[in-house]
Write an enzyme that holds these catalytic residues in place. Structure first.
Site, PDB file in Angstrom:
ATOM      1  N   HIS A  17       0.823  -1.224   0.000  1.00  0.00           N
ATOM      2  CA  HIS A  17       0.000   0.000   0.000  1.00  0.00           C
ATOM      3  C   HIS A  17       0.851   1.265   0.000  1.00  0.00           C
ATOM      4  O   HIS A  17       0.627   2.166  -0.798  1.00  0.00           O
ATOM      5  CB  HIS A  17      -0.930   0.019   1.228  1.00  0.00           C
ATOM      6  CG  HIS A  17      -1.920  -1.095   1.225  1.00  0.00           C
ATOM      7  ND1 HIS A  17      -1.694  -2.292   1.892  1.00  0.00           N
ATOM      8  CD2 HIS A  17      -3.122  -1.229   0.620  1.00  0.00           C
ATOM      9  CE1 HIS A  17      -2.715  -3.092   1.699  1.00  0.00           C
ATOM     10  NE2 HIS A  17      -3.604  -2.491   0.937  1.00  0.00           N
ATOM     11  N   GLU A  87       2.936  -1.380   7.719  1.00  0.00           N
ATOM     12  CA  GLU A  87       3.904  -1.436   6.620  1.00  0.00           C
ATOM     13  C   GLU A  87       5.157  -0.623   6.937  1.00  0.00           C
ATOM     14  O   GLU A  87       6.269  -1.046   6.612  1.00  0.00           O
ATOM     15  CB  GLU A  87       3.235  -1.013   5.311  1.00  0.00           C
ATOM     16  CG  GLU A  87       2.127  -1.981   4.899  1.00  0.00           C
ATOM     17  CD  GLU A  87       1.551  -1.734   3.500  1.00  0.00           C
ATOM     18  OE1 GLU A  87       0.732  -2.560   3.075  1.00  0.00           O
ATOM     19  OE2 GLU A  87       1.918  -0.744   2.852  1.00  0.00           O
ATOM     20  N   ARG A 175     -22.020  14.550  16.166  1.00  0.00           N
ATOM     21  CA  ARG A 175     -22.602  15.470  15.179  1.00  0.00           C
ATOM     22  C   ARG A 175     -23.821  14.769  14.588  1.00  0.00           C
ATOM     23  O   ARG A 175     -23.788  13.550  14.353  1.00  0.00           O
ATOM     24  CB  ARG A 175     -21.610  15.766  14.045  1.00  0.00           C
ATOM     25  CG  ARG A 175     -20.398  16.594  14.442  1.00  0.00           C
ATOM     26  CD  ARG A 175     -19.539  16.904  13.223  1.00  0.00           C
ATOM     27  NE  ARG A 175     -18.472  17.848  13.556  1.00  0.00           N
ATOM     28  CZ  ARG A 175     -17.254  17.498  13.953  1.00  0.00           C
ATOM     29  NH1 ARG A 175     -16.961  16.212  14.093  1.00  0.00           N
ATOM     30  NH2 ARG A 175     -16.351  18.407  14.234  1.00  0.00           N
ATOM     31  N   ARG A 229     -16.054  22.220  20.243  1.00  0.00           N
ATOM     32  CA  ARG A 229     -17.440  21.788  20.170  1.00  0.00           C
ATOM     33  C   ARG A 229     -18.313  22.384  21.276  1.00  0.00           C
ATOM     34  O   ARG A 229     -19.521  22.313  21.205  1.00  0.00           O
ATOM     35  CB  ARG A 229     -17.492  20.243  20.255  1.00  0.00           C
ATOM     36  CG  ARG A 229     -16.718  19.531  19.183  1.00  0.00           C
ATOM     37  CD  ARG A 229     -17.347  19.757  17.804  1.00  0.00           C
ATOM     38  NE  ARG A 229     -18.753  19.380  17.822  1.00  0.00           N
ATOM     39  CZ  ARG A 229     -19.158  18.103  17.753  1.00  0.00           C
ATOM     40  NH1 ARG A 229     -18.258  17.118  17.663  1.00  0.00           N
ATOM     41  NH2 ARG A 229     -20.448  17.822  17.761  1.00  0.00           N
TER      42      ARG A 229
HETATM   43  O1  LIG Z   1     -13.811  18.200  15.178  1.00  0.00           O
HETATM   44  C1  LIG Z   1     -12.864  17.640  14.624  1.00  0.00           C
HETATM   45  C2  LIG Z   1     -11.806  18.375  14.032  1.00  0.00           C
HETATM   46  C3  LIG Z   1     -10.789  17.697  13.431  1.00  0.00           C
HETATM   47  N1  LIG Z   1     -10.816  16.337  13.421  1.00  0.00           N
HETATM   48  C4  LIG Z   1     -11.819  15.627  13.991  1.00  0.00           C
HETATM   49  O2  LIG Z   1     -11.818  14.395  13.961  1.00  0.00           O
HETATM   50  N2  LIG Z   1     -12.823  16.292  14.600  1.00  0.00           N
END
Ligand SMILES: O=c1cc[nH]c(=O)[nH]1
Ligand SMILES: O=P(O)(O)O[C@H]1O[C@H](CO)[C@@H](O)[C@H]1O
Length: 280
Positions: A17, A87, A175, A229
């Site tokens: 890969h 790898e 989310r 968040r």
């Molecule tokens: O909120 C985020 C920002 C970057 N990467 C992620 O996985 N989540």
């Protein structure tokens, strides 16, 4: 001429890969998720050259302040990252430092702060095929300390703690999905991890930590908080250059310590600061 083997696929002596062979990349390797970040990484090196680019695996090697260093993109998520670590380990890499972006889940983390993970929650969707859920995804102490020492030397704002690696970017990180789809487990995960003091979400650290730990190799991660968040802020790219510089410097510290055998990569002060930060 080796006989092609399905059990350990290679193509003309190169890993199937990443398409690199033994000794073709230095043993200290940065692991960005995004192949595009390779450009930002080599811009900070003194010299570099392209090695290969197959699928999501773009690889380069070069020199940073006299230290031979490599970088290979892993792609998004545990499965492709596990392939990269497998790898690369087989062609001689012994030190893996993930250089990524992350979404903070604690209210007091400013965008642009770099998160140095000393352990990861294993929602990555890949490490579960390597070890039971009780096995820890732990970074290597001297890599964590080298990253802390590097951030201190460079004056880059950082936090040290536990990160959570998820298998998906949307529901896995609380989310809502398309048309607002969610379910009990997706809705509760962010709040639960926040309560547990987890610093941020990303998608590869747990895989890298678990495999490196199983194989007696070294791993760490330094990720730029481009989102928060809790405050719902989002600034793509902020802090990425700083994360790269911290990773480069950590490699230099580790390589020097490795050369001098046994010299601690971190001063006592930094050790104290790191421990103090870990425990508030
Ligand atoms: O909120 C985020 C920002 C970057 N990467 C992620 O996985 N989540
Ligand atoms: O910026 P990278 O290194 O890709 O890391 C983060 O960005 C991707 C999600 O946007 C995931 O790979 C996550 O781990």
């Amino acid at each position: 001429m080796e006989r092609p083997s399905a059990k350990a696929p290679t193509v003309e002596g190169k890993m199937y890969h990443i398409m690199l062979g033994p000794g073709e990349i230095p043993p200290y390797v940065l692991l960005p998720g995004d192949p595009g970040r390779i450009d930002d990484i080599v811009a900070t090196w003194d010299e570099w050259r392209e090695l290969a680019f197959h699928r999501e695996y773009r690889s380069v090697k070069g020199r940073y302040k006299g230290v031979e260093i490599g970088a290979v993109s892993t792609g998004i998520g545990g499965p492709s990252t596990a392939i990269a670590v497998e790898e690369l380990a087989r062609i001689g890499v012994h030190t893996f430092i993930r250089v990524g972006t992350t979404g903070a889940i604690q209210p007091d983390i400013e965008l642009g702060t770099v998160i140095i993970g000393y352990a990861a929650v294993r929602y990555d969707g890949a490490s579960g095929e390597y070890a039971p859920p009780e096995y820890p995804a732990a970074a290597t102490p001297e890599v964590v300390l080298a990253l802390v020492e590097a951030a201190e030397r460079l004056g880059v704002p950082y936090r040290v703690g536990v990160v959570a690696s998820t298998a998906t970017f949307h529901l896995g990180q609380s989310r809502p999905g398309f048309r607002g789809y969610e379910w009990s487990r997706s809705r509760e995960r962010l709040a639960d991890l926040q309560r547990m003091g987890v610093l941020s979400f990303e998608m590869e650290a747990a895989t890298i930590f678990t495999l490196a730990s199983l194989y007696g190799l070294r791993a760490g991660c330094v990720c730029a908080a481009i989102a928060n968040r809790v405050t719902d802020e989002f600034k793509p790219g902020v802090g990425v250059r700083e994360a790269i510089l911290v990773a480069n410097e950590a490699v230099r510290i580790l390589a020097e310590a490795d050369r001098e055998k046994g010299r601690k990569p971190a001063s006592i002060t930094t050790l104290y600061n790191a421990v103090r930060k870990l425990y508030g």
